[in-house]
Design a protein around this motif. Structure first.
Motif, short mmCIF file in Angstrom:
data_model
loop_
_atom_site.label_atom_id
_atom_site.label_comp_id
_atom_site.label_asym_id
_atom_site.label_seq_id
_atom_site.Cartn_x
_atom_site.Cartn_y
_atom_site.Cartn_z
N GLY A 1 41.43 39.64 49.70
CA GLY A 1 42.11 40.25 48.57
C GLY A 1 42.93 39.28 47.76
O GLY A 1 43.70 39.68 46.90
N GLY B 1 40.22 47.28 48.97
CA GLY B 1 41.46 46.60 49.31
C GLY B 1 42.66 47.46 48.97
O GLY B 1 42.61 48.30 48.06
N SER C 1 44.83 47.30 53.62
CA SER C 1 43.45 46.82 53.52
C SER C 1 42.72 46.94 54.85
O SER C 1 41.58 47.41 54.92
#
Length: 226
Positions: free
Chosen positions: A9, A78, A85
């Motif tokens: 992410g 995410g 996440s």
């Protein structure tokens, strides 16, 4: 069944570019693909869950088409935090009393299959298996001076746990104390082990890390893994 949740992410701000760091190229292939390939080498049957921000998923699919990357993965959205996440990734996994889950940083592409094997094996024997490496630099505690580096270790991923531990741990509310998956699961693990990580298993964050990783993949640096 074994599962791997690969969390990717990052925005790559410290890289100084607009492309998220997990998509930067190493040896012609995005970092994230190197990471996924290593887990697929570990096991063709491994359930790989890739956690990506929603606004990066179309770009990921475009990269897969461009590089003819057809390794089977499942995509989870995410979250605002790493905790969320990982939790989103766990929601794709059916409850399995024998299941083992490894959580790995998407921008650690240099880990070996041996490390993956040892982490998953440790999680089958204990409730938590975490790879660590010694601290080589002097540590300084601001306001208190130097501390004994022999008392500390640097924590890596993959961090592996039985699925039953993960499901209990990620059922609790988020806390600012959750710095990694081990900190989330510690209250629910009856036993734990720390195994030797690998000095080359770096998290790519800065341009110098890219240069190091490129040299490793080219075989230009002969560094023992432990």
């Amino acid at each position: 069944m074994d599962h791997a949740i690969i969390v990717a992410g990052g925005k790559g701000l410290r890289m100084g570019g607009e492309i998220p760091k997990q998509f930067l190229k190493l040896q012609g292939l995005p970092i994230l693909m190197h990471t996924i390939n290593r887990f697929r080498e570990y096991s063709p049957e491994l359930d790989i869950i890739l956690v990506l921000p929603v606004d990066q998923q179309d770009y990921w699919h475009e990269l897969c088409r461009k590089h003819s990357f057809d390794v089977k993965v499942r995509i989870a959205n995410g979250g605002d935090t790493r905790y969320q996440s990982v939790r989103n990734g766990l929601e794709l996994i059916d409850d399995d009393p024998q299941g083992v889950v490894g959580v790995h940083d998407g921008v650690r592409p240099l880990l070996t299959v041996d490390l993956i094997e040892r982490c998953f094996a440790g999680a089958r024997k204990y409730d938590m298996c975490i790879p660590v490496v010694p601290v080589v630099d002097t540590l300084y505690h601001v306001g208190k001076g130097n501390v004994q580096r022999a008392d500390y270790r640097l924590v890596q991923t993959p961090q592996c746990f039985p699925l039953r531990v993960m499901l209990k741990a990620y059922g609790q509310p988020f806390s600012e104390a959750f710095t990694d998956d081990a900190s989330v699961c510690s209250a629910f693990a009856n036993s734990e082990t720390h195994i030797d990580g690998e000095p080359t298993n770096i998290k790519i964050t800065r341009p110098v890390d890219m240069a190091f990783a490129d040299a490793i993949l080219k075989g230009g640096l002969n560094i023992p893994v432990c």
